[in-house]
Enzyme design. Structure first.
Site, PDB file in Angstrom:
ATOM      1  CB  CYS A 121      21.282  96.923 -73.376  1.00 61.65           C
ATOM      2  SG  CYS A 121      22.304  98.121 -72.447  1.00 61.65           S
ATOM      3  CG  HIS A 266      20.775  93.779 -70.787  1.00 64.33           C
ATOM      4  ND1 HIS A 266      22.153  93.816 -71.394  1.00 64.33           N
ATOM      5  CD2 HIS A 266      21.097  94.797 -70.116  1.00 64.33           C
ATOM      6  CE1 HIS A 266      22.973  94.741 -71.354  1.00 64.33           C
ATOM      7  NE2 HIS A 266      22.278  95.440 -70.387  1.00 64.33           N
ATOM      8  CG  ASN A 296      25.389  96.892 -68.870  1.00 68.48           C
ATOM      9  OD1 ASN A 296      25.315  96.114 -70.059  1.00 68.48           O
ATOM     10  ND2 ASN A 296      24.415  97.588 -68.370  1.00 68.48           N
TER      11      ASN A 296
HETATM   12  O1  UT7 Z   1      22.149  98.513 -69.461  1.00 70.44           O
HETATM   13  C1  UT7 Z   1      21.052  99.568 -69.481  1.00 70.44           C
HETATM   14  C2  UT7 Z   1      20.143  99.170 -68.490  1.00 70.44           C
HETATM   15  N1  UT7 Z   1      20.811  99.678 -67.147  1.00 70.44           N
HETATM   16  C3  UT7 Z   1      20.120  99.341 -65.937  1.00 70.44           C
HETATM   17  O2  UT7 Z   1      19.315  98.618 -66.102  1.00 70.44           O
HETATM   18  C4  UT7 Z   1      20.796 100.006 -64.837  1.00 70.44           C
HETATM   19  C5  UT7 Z   1      19.480 100.394 -64.127  1.00 70.44           C
HETATM   20  N2  UT7 Z   1      19.799 100.845 -62.668  1.00 70.44           N
HETATM   21  C6  UT7 Z   1      20.469 100.267 -61.672  1.00 70.44           C
HETATM   22  O3  UT7 Z   1      20.916  99.016 -61.913  1.00 70.44           O
HETATM   23  C7  UT7 Z   1      20.393 100.946 -60.401  1.00 70.44           C
HETATM   24  O4  UT7 Z   1      19.492 101.961 -60.215  1.00 70.44           O
HETATM   25  C8  UT7 Z   1      21.925 101.229 -60.011  1.00 70.44           C
HETATM   26  C9  UT7 Z   1      22.884  99.993 -59.541  1.00 70.44           C
HETATM   27  C10 UT7 Z   1      22.440 102.095 -60.851  1.00 70.44           C
HETATM   28  C11 UT7 Z   1      21.802 102.281 -58.605  1.00 70.44           C
HETATM   29  O5  UT7 Z   1      21.184 101.456 -57.545  1.00 70.44           O
HETATM   30  P1  UT7 Z   1      20.152 101.957 -56.743  1.00 70.44           P
HETATM   31  O6  UT7 Z   1      19.592 101.286 -55.448  1.00 70.44           O
HETATM   32  O7  UT7 Z   1      18.861 102.413 -57.685  1.00 70.44           O
HETATM   33  O8  UT7 Z   1      20.865 103.294 -55.786  1.00 70.44           O
HETATM   34  P2  UT7 Z   1      20.502 105.091 -56.023  1.00 70.44           P
HETATM   35  O9  UT7 Z   1      21.001 105.438 -57.436  1.00 70.44           O
HETATM   36  O10 UT7 Z   1      19.103 105.386 -55.476  1.00 70.44           O
HETATM   37  O11 UT7 Z   1      21.605 105.537 -54.839  1.00 70.44           O
HETATM   38  C12 UT7 Z   1      21.420 105.248 -53.770  1.00 70.44           C
HETATM   39  C13 UT7 Z   1      22.779 105.741 -52.944  1.00 70.44           C
HETATM   40  C14 UT7 Z   1      22.788 107.448 -53.311  1.00 70.44           C
HETATM   41  O12 UT7 Z   1      23.178 107.830 -51.972  1.00 70.44           O
HETATM   42  P3  UT7 Z   1      22.150 108.639 -51.039  1.00 70.44           P
HETATM   43  O13 UT7 Z   1      21.552 109.813 -51.956  1.00 70.44           O
HETATM   44  O14 UT7 Z   1      21.182 107.484 -50.708  1.00 70.44           O
HETATM   45  O15 UT7 Z   1      23.078 109.211 -50.005  1.00 70.44           O
HETATM   46  C15 UT7 Z   1      23.991 107.299 -54.431  1.00 70.44           C
HETATM   47  O16 UT7 Z   1      24.571 108.534 -54.196  1.00 70.44           O
HETATM   48  O17 UT7 Z   1      23.819 105.171 -53.376  1.00 70.44           O
HETATM   49  C16 UT7 Z   1      24.610 106.209 -53.854  1.00 70.44           C
HETATM   50  N3  UT7 Z   1      25.593 105.618 -54.879  1.00 70.44           N
HETATM   51  C17 UT7 Z   1      26.666 105.196 -54.685  1.00 70.44           C
HETATM   52  N4  UT7 Z   1      27.259 104.539 -53.470  1.00 70.44           N
HETATM   53  C18 UT7 Z   1      28.560 103.867 -53.685  1.00 70.44           C
HETATM   54  C19 UT7 Z   1      25.435 105.671 -56.317  1.00 70.44           C
HETATM   55  N5  UT7 Z   1      26.434 105.117 -56.741  1.00 70.44           N
HETATM   56  C20 UT7 Z   1      27.283 104.508 -55.932  1.00 70.44           C
HETATM   57  C21 UT7 Z   1      28.250 103.826 -55.827  1.00 70.44           C
HETATM   58  N6  UT7 Z   1      29.195 103.512 -54.764  1.00 70.44           N
HETATM   59  N7  UT7 Z   1      29.044 103.527 -57.081  1.00 70.44           N
END
Ligand code: UT7
Length: 339
Positions: A121, A266, A296
């Protein structure tokens, strides 16, 4: 390099971009995995992304189209370019790099260097840093920088991979930079950094050169063949490093947040970008996001977003623009320039 009293600077001549025609909405993803439009929009701000139609577009074809767009906007021919810097995460081949293929595809009548870089990225900022050094030292006069990515063919599009697969899209962005002396234009500084101890927080681990044989038939699902990410960890570091990088580059160049006309960050997560802007005290009106439409696109996000912001008239000649990115590696960087 100096001509008389005029200092040679790196001027941005043009941007261009290309995305595949195929639109994949969050609702389309709902049919492939347990996810929802509401979750994706709330957590990262993405509504849809572009995915290639296999057999139709390649990393190279998107790169060539974005390059032609940048050349057309600059009113230049391929032979006016002295060097290519090509950034991409998933190349058309393991080797040679796609930069060499682009040199052929654009139809140069001369040989020029094509440098392939792998800084995910942050690739655009790494490329800009190299191009700026080449141009200011007089090595090359005009450089084509390209970021082109196809993620859609290497994502786990099941519920197992939903935390990563909803985020990424395919596309390419290009930028032409050249030597110039206009005091109202030019790159002020580019800063880049890396911290490899966090490499396992966002990566595709396999196939690896340590495997013998490198690729073998595996009847079981192998998670190492797909991107893995510790999302919350990456999120936290992205906000910290992007804020820190912009703060430092501004301080070093005696520029305040108020002086900045526009920020292009980004495109990984709209919440990351909002937090960075908020910490710097820069209003959302001074930025443009494309991730709601394209997701992204890693190495391509900054040139795609710059290109669109320029086409929309949001960024004009002479504007003070800040660029900032963070990604796998970890790598990150920022730049200040007068457009
Ligand atoms: O380009 C390189 C740099 N990349 C980034 O900067 C990405 C950085 N990270 C993020 O943008 C965020 O961490 C994400 C968008 C990837 C995830 O968001 P989050 O608020 O950190 O969610 P999480 O990973 O803590 O997941 C929360 C919940 C989980 O369920 P439980 O354990 O709370 O029941 C996940 O299993 O959301 C669930 N989950 C989803 N639900 C529906 C994870 N992915 C999905 C999905 N759809 N696609």
């Amino acid at each position: 390099m100096e001509f008389g009293v005029l200092m040679i600077k790196t001027i941005i001549r043009s941007f261009g971009f290309s995305v595949p025609d195929r639109v994949v909405t969050n609702h389309d993803l709902e049919k492939m995995m347990d996810t929802s439009d509401e979750w994706i929009q709330q957590r990262c701000g993405i509504k849809e992304r572009r995915w290639i139609t296999p057999g139709k577009e390649t990393t190279l074809s998107l790169a060539a189209e974005a390059s032609r767009d940048a050349l057309k906007k600059a009113n230049l021919k391929p032979d006016d370019i002295d060097a290519i810097i090509f950034g991409c995460l998933v190349s058309d081949h393991i080797f040679p790099g796609t930069g060499c293929l682009l040199q052929e595809a654009l139809g140069f009548s001369k040989t020029i260097p094509a440098l392939d870089i792998r800084n995910q990225c942050s690739a655009f900022l790494y490329s800009l840093s190299i191009a700026d050094a080449w141009i200011r030292s007089g090595v090359y006069r005009r450089v084509l920088i390209v970021g082109s990515e196809i993620h859609s063919t290497s994502l786990d599009k099941t519920t197992r991979g939903r935390d990563v697969s909803v985020l990424f899209g395919d596309g390419a962005g290009a930028c032409i930079v050249e030597a110039g002396t206009d005091k109202n234009q030019g790159i002020i500084e580019v800063q880049i950094a890396s911290e490899g101890k966090y490499a396992d927080k966002l990566r595709v681990a396999k196939p690896s050169s340590n495997d013998d044989p490198r690729i073998k038939f595996e009847p079981e699902f192998n998670p190492h063949l797909f991107p893995s990410m510790d999302g919350k960890y990456v999120f936290k570091h992205a906000v910290e490093r992007m804020t820190q990088s912009l703060t430092e580059i501004c301080k070093k160049n005696n520029i305040t947040a108020n002086d900045i006309d526009f920020v292009i960050a980004h495109q990984a997560n709209a919440r990351i970008n909002s937090m960075v802007l908020q910490q710097l005290g820069i209003p959302e009106t001074k930025t443009h996001n494309t991730l709601q439409k394209y997701g992204n696109t890693t190495a391509a996000t900054i040139p795609i977003t710059m290109s669109e912001a320029v086409d929309l008239g949001k960024i004009n000649r002479g504007n003070l623009v800040a660029l900032v990115a963070f990604g796998s590696g970890f790598t990150w960087g920022s730049a200040l320039l007068r457009f």
